[in-house]
Design an enzyme around this catalytic site. Structure first.
Site, PDB file in Angstrom:
ATOM      1  N   HIS A 127       0.824  -1.219   0.000  1.00 33.43           N
ATOM      2  CA  HIS A 127       0.000   0.000   0.000  1.00 33.43           C
ATOM      3  C   HIS A 127       0.858   1.269   0.000  1.00 33.43           C
ATOM      4  CE1 HIS A 127      -3.764  -2.224   0.674  1.00 33.43           C
ATOM      5  NE2 HIS A 127      -3.070  -2.975   1.506  1.00 33.43           N
ATOM      6  N   ASN A 199     -10.429  -3.312   2.015  1.00 38.72           N
ATOM      7  CA  ASN A 199      -9.968  -3.438   0.629  1.00 38.72           C
ATOM      8  C   ASN A 199     -11.166  -3.288  -0.299  1.00 38.72           C
ATOM      9  OD1 ASN A 199      -7.256  -3.902   1.192  1.00 38.72           O
ATOM     10  ND2 ASN A 199      -7.433  -6.126   1.110  1.00 38.72           N
ATOM     11  N   HIS A 391      -4.397   0.728  12.167  1.00 35.18           N
ATOM     12  CA  HIS A 391      -4.171  -0.486  12.963  1.00 35.18           C
ATOM     13  C   HIS A 391      -5.524  -1.113  13.269  1.00 35.18           C
ATOM     14  CE1 HIS A 391      -2.967  -3.352  15.860  1.00 35.18           C
ATOM     15  NE2 HIS A 391      -3.123  -2.627  16.938  1.00 35.18           N
ATOM     16  N   TYR A 414       0.540  -4.589  12.211  1.00 30.07           N
ATOM     17  CA  TYR A 414       0.375  -3.167  11.914  1.00 30.07           C
ATOM     18  C   TYR A 414       1.148  -2.290  12.892  1.00 30.07           C
ATOM     19  CZ  TYR A 414      -2.919  -3.703   8.091  1.00 30.07           C
ATOM     20  OH  TYR A 414      -3.473  -3.986   6.874  1.00 30.07           O
TER      21      TYR A 414
END
Length: 749
Positions: A127, A199, A391, A414
């Site tokens: 990303h 997503n 996160h 994360y």
């Protein structure tokens, strides 16, 4: 007007037309027009552009400061050092004479260069290529039956920051590559930050987070040559997914039109995992999150995506920001699929903890619970888009996680990522990450600590700080760790048997597609596998396709020139899910770009009427002509040299321009061969490409001649009319379907 001052004449005309046609076309780089000469009169920094926002001014511990958002930006009229000392010069180093070496004592040079050397932080492993915007979320109150999360309450408004991204490419890659997209939303709730890290596809390649390095290493460029960039059309990706068949469902989504979205504004979002919600009475339910775009779900054609990667690699980023600037605010509804929280954690035979599976919306309808509107662009891309940190463990009271093994691993990964990428444990104190709720965490010191903590007892229990901070209970809306019963079992490295079905849902997706969408999937598989070097990898993936659908497998095998394998497993009996198809419904055309081709004979009044009608319909008109400046008093936004079909969602022809002086193959490759044609060949190319990409095309008056010259007159989605407004009206109706797919009959049923 004085003819001796042509620049002023043009300026007056532009301003006059802009007043009539306001709002103007988006894309101005600054908040005020530049002067011809370098400004020399000191003044304070210019204000942000009207569409720009910034993180709310909060202290590192979440308190409002009351300061305006601009207080975080540059201050004062004069150049200074980082510590505020005003500078006379920043163009010359301090030297031992004009030709001498730079002196070590030049503290300004060292400060300036040192900061420049460290401007970049490590990019995200995945990303990395992203963009973002600020907005607001408003709850409908419809979720109060299943969760105590306050931000979902009726009429409750919560500030948000959303980051959209591709997965595989580096920061310098293109927007329009075939890839999964991230859709991460930071809700600044007054009960703590909630990060919904979604997503644009509801499933993932893997079922367990321990395999995340494997799938990313397979998809990323090959480690020996660092190619190919931002794509999956290569051997290592298909080697992995053809061997690791749980990836086949997500791969099918990637090969569909979902892999090349038209824009972030026309993209769905999915939380992928199943989460647990807790109501005020402590009762629980399982849910899946869905973002539904107001404009519908639409995609690029493959040729458009390829053209855009070279012509405008920032296409999605530009589209998002231009839409916000134009007032066509992107909007989504947040919805929930709700399931009973049973010990089995299944629904309709589907394991809810398997992140490679969906629950069809026909079995569990998506229930709207709130609305998201993005209405402000970043003020500083680095400070906001690059430094925002998400996160999955950032959860408000009323939302909890499940034992999905991919989700469980992400809860660790994360935070671990942010520690390295953002330089330490205090990344939540960066302005874009600061919570909008009071923070009293007993966490101290470390790199980049911005808070100035008082007290002497950052521990519990304590008496020296009067016992502060105190634990909270239900009455104070404390976070709820749901006391889920963990079944006694041995420690093993294994997955449940329900995770073993790798093909039925890929088959469900294929059977749910319209014929034109199936054609696109066949083309995508054929192209991607055709880019693989090794024959064995192609054959192995064909075997996977045989276990999904014989028609799909046969079509791809034909394109590759390979025999069609027989399935090794019985084909699953599944019912198609119409909700998975992007085709067949009508949607608003808000924020779409309409190109209007004009020439020296075009009627300014008639074109002006069409422009105003396009603006009134919530779209943006861009005039295209042989040259910049104005044509008969009409300001031109694009020229035949600078325009390309992929910029526009529809094209209107108000003229049939003759070849312009720069329509030379030596000057503009789009001019094509030097064959004599009665009109500019770049206009013909524009029309031909729009036609190939199934876009609506309209013409009136002299513009109809272009349609005949291009050979597209009378074909589906190509309209002629007696006037501009009539042509626009017909084209606008066609745009509601996004594309004119019946222009190209499909060969796959």
């Amino acid at each position: 007007m004085e003819s001796s001052k042509p620049a002023q004449v043009v300026k007056n005309v532009v301003e006059k037309v802009a007043d009539v046609l306001s709002p103007a076309a988006p894309g101005a780089p600054g908040s005020a027009p530049p002067s011809l000469k370098e400004p020399t009169t000191p003044h304070d920094p210019l204000p942000p552009k009207k569409e720009q926002g910034a993180p709310e001014t909060r202290t590192p511990t979440g308190a409002k400061t009351g300061a305006p958002a601009t207080s975080k930006g540059q201050q004062g009229a004069y150049l200074t050092t980082a510590n505020g000392a005003r500078l006379r010069d920043t163009d010359h180093s301090l030297k031992a004479g004009p030709r001498g070496p730079i002196l070590l004592q030049d503290h300004h040079f060292r400060e300036k260069i040192t900061h420049f050397d460290h401007e970049r932080i490590p990019e995200r492993v995945v990303h990395a290529r992203g963009t973002g915007a600020h907005g607001v979320f408003e709850g409908y109150g419809t979720a109060e039956k299943i969760t105590r999360a306050g931000f979902l309450g009726k009429g409750k408004q919560t500030d948000v920051f959303v980051r959209f991204s591709t997965v595989l490419g580096s920061r310098g890659s293109a927007d329009t590559v075939r890839d999964t997209r991230g859709f991460a939303t930071k809700f600044y709730t007054d009960e703590g930050t909630f990060d919904l890290v979604a997503n644009n596809m509801p499933v993932f390649f893997i079922q367990d987070a321990i395999k995340f390095p494997d799938v990313i290493h397979a998809g990323k460029p090959h480690p020996d040559r660092e190619i190919p960039q931002a794509q999956s059309a290569h051997d290592t990706f298909w080697d992995f997914v053809s061997l690791h068949t749980e990836a086949q469902h997500h791969t099918m989504w990637n090969m569909s039109d979902r892999g090349i979205p038209r824009s972030y504004r026309t993209m769905e979002g999915f939380g992928v995992h199943t989460f647990r919600m807790v109501d005020a009475a402590g009762e629980t339910a399982l849910v899946k999150f869905h973002w539904k775009p107001k404009l519908g779900v639409h995609s690029l054609t493959w040729e458009e995506a390829q053209l855009l990667s070279g012509i405008d690699p920032d296409f999605h980023r530009r589209d998002l920001y231009d839409a916000i600037e134009a007032g066509a605010y992107p909007e989504w509804e947040l919805g929930l699929q709700v399931f009973p929280d049973t010990p089995e954690e299944t629904f309709a035979g589907i394991d809810l903890l398997d992140p490679t599976k969906i629950v069809p919306e026909e079995l569990a309808p998506v229930q709207p619970v709130g609305r998201l509107v993005l209405n402000r662009t970043p003020t500083n891309f680095f400070a906001e888009v690059e430094q925002v940190a998400f996160h999955l463990g950032h959860l408000p009271p009323g939302i909890d996680v499940t034992n999905d093994p991919l989700l469980q691993g992400r809860l660790f990964s994360y935070v671990d990522t942010q520690l390295t990428r953002l330089g330490g444990p205090n990344f939540t104190q960066i302005p874009v990450n600061r919570p909008h709720a009071p923070v009293n965490d007993m966490l101290r010191d470390g790199f980049h600590q911005h808070a100035v903590h008082a007290g002497v007892a950052p521990y519990r229990p304590n008496s020296l700080d009067g016992g502060n901070p105190f634990p909270a209970g239900d009455a104070e809306h404390a976070f709820v760790d749901v006391p889920v019963v963990v079944t006694e079992a041995p420690k093993v490295r294994a997955s449940p048997a329900s995770f073993d079905d790798h093909f039925s849902q890929a088959r469900l997706f294929w059977l749910s597609m319209s014929p034109v969408e199936k054609e696109h999937i066949v083309r995508a598989y054929t192209f991607e596998l055709g880019k693989c070097y090794h024959q064995a990898i192609r054959e192995r993936q064909l075997q996977c396709l045989a276990n999904i659908d014989p028609v799909l497998c046969a079509q791809v095998a034909t394109g590759l020139g390979l025999p069609v394998p027989e399935p090794t497993l019985p084909l699953a009996e599944v019912a198609p899910s119409p909700a998975l198809s992007q085709v067949g419904r009508e949607w608003p055309a808000d924020g779409r770009m309409v190109g209007i081709v004009i020439d020296a004979d075009s009627d300014p009044d008639g074109v002006g009427v069409v422009q105003r009608a396009v603006f009134s319909a919530g779209m943006v008109p861009l005039l295209i002509a042989a040259h910049g400046g104005t044509v008969r008093g009409m300001p031109v936004q694009r020229t035949f040299a600078t325009a390309r079909s992929v910029e526009f969602d529809a094209v209107l022809l108000a003229g049939a321009p003759a070849p312009a002086p720069d329509a030379l193959p030596a000057r503009d490759a789009k001019a094509g061969t030097p064959d004599a044609v009665p009109m500019d060949p770049r206009v013909l190319l524009l029309v031909e490409e729009c036609w190939r990409h199934a876009k609506a095309i309209g013409a009136w008056g002299a513009g109809t001649a272009v349609l005949h010259q291009a050979g597209v007159a009378g074909t589906p989605g190509v309209v002629t009319a007696d006037s501009g407004p009539e042509a626009l009206d017909a084209v606008h109706r066609l745009m509601a379907l996004h594309r004119v797919w019946d222009r190209f009959p499909a060969s796959v049923a």
